[in-house]
Scaffold this motif. Structure first.
Motif, PDB file in Angstrom:
ATOM      1  N   UNK A 164       0.722  -1.027  -0.539  1.00  0.00           N
ATOM      2  CA  UNK A 164      -0.027   0.399   0.095  1.00  0.00           C
ATOM      3  C   UNK A 164       0.990   1.290  -0.184  1.00  0.00           C
ATOM      4  N   UNK A 165      -0.097   2.218  -0.775  1.00  0.00           N
ATOM      5  CA  UNK A 165       1.088   3.477  -0.206  1.00  0.00           C
ATOM      6  C   UNK A 165       1.131   4.033   0.904  1.00  0.00           C
ATOM      7  N   UNK A 166       1.770   4.902   1.255  1.00  0.00           N
ATOM      8  CA  UNK A 166       2.873   5.357   2.479  1.00  0.00           C
ATOM      9  C   UNK A 166       2.870   6.662   2.150  1.00  0.00           C
ATOM     10  N   UNK A 167       3.908   7.060   3.435  1.00  0.00           N
ATOM     11  CA  UNK A 167       3.987   8.718   3.371  1.00  0.00           C
ATOM     12  C   UNK A 167       5.039   8.909   2.835  1.00  0.00           C
ATOM     13  N   UNK A 168       6.130   8.249   2.554  1.00  0.00           N
ATOM     14  CA  UNK A 168       7.161   8.658   2.012  1.00  0.00           C
ATOM     15  C   UNK A 168       6.529   8.626   0.002  1.00  0.00           C
ATOM     16  N   UNK A 169       5.688   8.162  -0.193  1.00  0.00           N
ATOM     17  CA  UNK A 169       4.943   7.966  -1.644  1.00  0.00           C
ATOM     18  C   UNK A 169       4.284   9.350  -1.920  1.00  0.00           C
ATOM     19  N   UNK A 170       4.158  10.251  -0.435  1.00  0.00           N
ATOM     20  CA  UNK A 170       3.273  11.207  -0.862  1.00  0.00           C
ATOM     21  C   UNK A 170       4.544  12.379  -1.217  1.00  0.00           C
ATOM     22  N   UNK A 171       5.458  12.525   0.177  1.00  0.00           N
ATOM     23  CA  UNK A 171       6.711  13.190  -0.117  1.00  0.00           C
ATOM     24  C   UNK A 171       7.477  13.191  -1.113  1.00  0.00           C
ATOM     25  N   UNK A 172       7.555  12.032  -1.744  1.00  0.00           N
ATOM     26  CA  UNK A 172       8.478  11.731  -3.254  1.00  0.00           C
ATOM     27  C   UNK A 172       8.029  12.143  -4.568  1.00  0.00           C
ATOM     28  N   UNK A 173       6.470  12.635  -4.345  1.00  0.00           N
ATOM     29  CA  UNK A 173       5.962  12.246  -5.977  1.00  0.00           C
ATOM     30  C   UNK A 173       5.881  13.840  -6.388  1.00  0.00           C
ATOM     31  N   UNK A 174       6.350  14.857  -5.542  1.00  0.00           N
ATOM     32  CA  UNK A 174       6.588  15.987  -5.959  1.00  0.00           C
ATOM     33  C   UNK A 174       4.970  17.005  -5.837  1.00  0.00           C
ATOM     34  N   UNK A 175       3.864  16.787  -4.951  1.00  0.00           N
ATOM     35  CA  UNK A 175       3.446  17.164  -4.996  1.00  0.00           C
ATOM     36  C   UNK A 175       2.604  18.732  -4.787  1.00  0.00           C
ATOM     37  N   UNK A 176       3.883  19.176  -3.946  1.00  0.00           N
ATOM     38  CA  UNK A 176       3.643  21.074  -3.704  1.00  0.00           C
ATOM     39  C   UNK A 176       4.203  21.748  -5.025  1.00  0.00           C
ATOM     40  N   UNK A 177       4.826  20.740  -6.164  1.00  0.00           N
ATOM     41  CA  UNK A 177       4.539  21.101  -7.287  1.00  0.00           C
ATOM     42  C   UNK A 177       4.085  22.258  -7.699  1.00  0.00           C
ATOM     43  N   UNK A 178       2.532  21.177  -7.768  1.00  0.00           N
ATOM     44  CA  UNK A 178       1.222  21.386  -8.177  1.00  0.00           C
ATOM     45  C   UNK A 178       0.527  23.289  -6.885  1.00  0.00           C
ATOM     46  N   UNK A 179       1.116  22.623  -5.680  1.00  0.00           N
ATOM     47  CA  UNK A 179       0.147  23.598  -4.886  1.00  0.00           C
ATOM     48  C   UNK A 179       1.383  24.755  -5.380  1.00  0.00           C
TER      49      UNK A 179
END
Length: 369
Positions: A7-22
């Protein structure tokens, strides 16, 4: 969407680069992130990065709830209906405390509360909504900030958590603008306080009166009406029937003032003024038919309604229909008036009449042996 193993983890979220969208979004609100999350999901799919793709698909679902309605109308049912699996919800629960964007954090936490009744997530949502409201505050483009405040207020009342903090924030905003914000932020915030039966009605009744008078002086009749009605409700909350009736009458009288102003300043004067008079009659009759009003207030409202009705009949007799025909016949239309929607409608009616006559003539010719 297929299940991800493991399953997805917090590390997957952090490494996704989601903040670039924001960071790329000028307005820090979930609606603004939808396209960016969708684009990132496609890019991850093209690269074959299934885990990153899954992260952005989930974030897209979270933001996409705004689609199809005005975001101010969102409620708990909308959040509860979002298509998220148990695995998705577990992932969101894990990352929620670490989401640095307050708007996205509030949305994620609210969704988890709505679907799982996780009390700690509800508390997180209240705090994040207030933080987001502060970041989004704009007296002109006020709806984003107000939407966050409203959700914080309703959620705080539901879970009985920091209601006072939300009310304190509302008071700070009202005190900061003193009713001088150009749109409806202060009005809507006062309505929220009124729902909570706020214990200082005199203060905000005076503020509502100040704004109503200022709006009337600027010929902003709808704004004036809103604030007179808000003032009336403040007096009803404090059980001051006399001042409540007076404020209700002042709200109704704005229709008469609007009609008088329109006669002097509009090329379609009698048409528009007649509409205002009709609304005035409704408003005065509503007052006269309200049980809680005093006999004196009912009597005054009845007299005002009759006066408005007589004036309306006078307009209809002396200036039947729109005043456009008279203006056009005497060459009194300027370029702006000539291009108005009402003028376009007149041309459409004339064209339709001409076409109807032509069609009728054809039918007569065909039927004549």
């Amino acid at each position: 969407m297929l299940s991800i193993v493991p399953p997805l983890t917090k590390e997957d979220f952090i490494n996704s680069g989601w903040q670039n969208v924001v960071n790329a979004s000028e307005i820090k609100e979930c609606f603004s992130y939808i396209r960016g999350f969708c684009q990132k999901a496609r890019e991850a799919e093209e690269k074959g990065n299934i885990r990153e793709q899954a992260v952005f698909i989930i974030l897209h679902k979270v933001a996409f709830v705004d689609i199809g309605q005005h975001h101010l109308d969102l409620n708990e049912d909308d959040f509860a209906k979002i298509d998220l699996t148990e695995e998705h919800l577990n992932f969101l629960t894990e990352i929620a405390p670490d989401i640095s964007d307050s708007a996205l954090q509030a949305r994620v936490a609210n969704i988890i509360w709505s679907k799982k009744r996780n009390y700690s997530m509800a508390k997180l949502a209240v705090d994040a909504y207030i933080k987001s409201a502060i970041e989004l505050e704009n007296p002109t483009k006020w709806t984003d900030s107000f939407g966050q405040i409203e959700r914080a207020f309703r959620l705080a009342k539901t879970i009985k958590y920091k209601v006072e903090k939300v009310v304190e924030h509302i008071e700070k905003v009202l005190d900061r603008y003193q009713g001088e914000d150009p749109s409806y932020l202060s009005a809507e915030l006062m309505k929220l306080l009124q729902e909570n039966k706020f214990d200082n009605p005199q203060k905000y009744a005076a503020l509502a009166e100040k704004v109503a008078l200022l709006a009337e002086s600027s010929n902003k009749w709808r704004r004036a009406r809103d604030y007179w009605e808000i003032k009336a409700k403040w007096h009803r909350i404090e059980k001051d029937g006399e001042n409540k009736s007076a404020a209700s009458m002042l709200a109704a009288e704005t229709y008469l003032k609007e009609a008088e102003y329109t006669l002097k300043n509009s090329y379609r004067a009698y048409f528009a003024a007649s509409i205002s008079l009709q609304e005035a009659i409704k408003a005065f009759r509503k007052i006269s038919d309200t049980k809680e009003e005093t006999p004196a207030a009912k009597s005054r409202a009845k007299v005002k309604a009759e006066e408005a009705h007589k004036l309306l009949l006078q307009y209809q007799v002396e200036h039947s229909g729109s005043n456009l025909r008279n203006l056009m016949a005497h060459g009194l239309l300027d370029d702006e008036a000539f291009s108005s929607p009402l003028m376009s409608y007149l041309w459409w009616v004339m064209l339709r009449r001409c076409c109807s006559l032509f069609t009728y003539k054809q039918q007569v010719d065909l039927s004549d042996p």
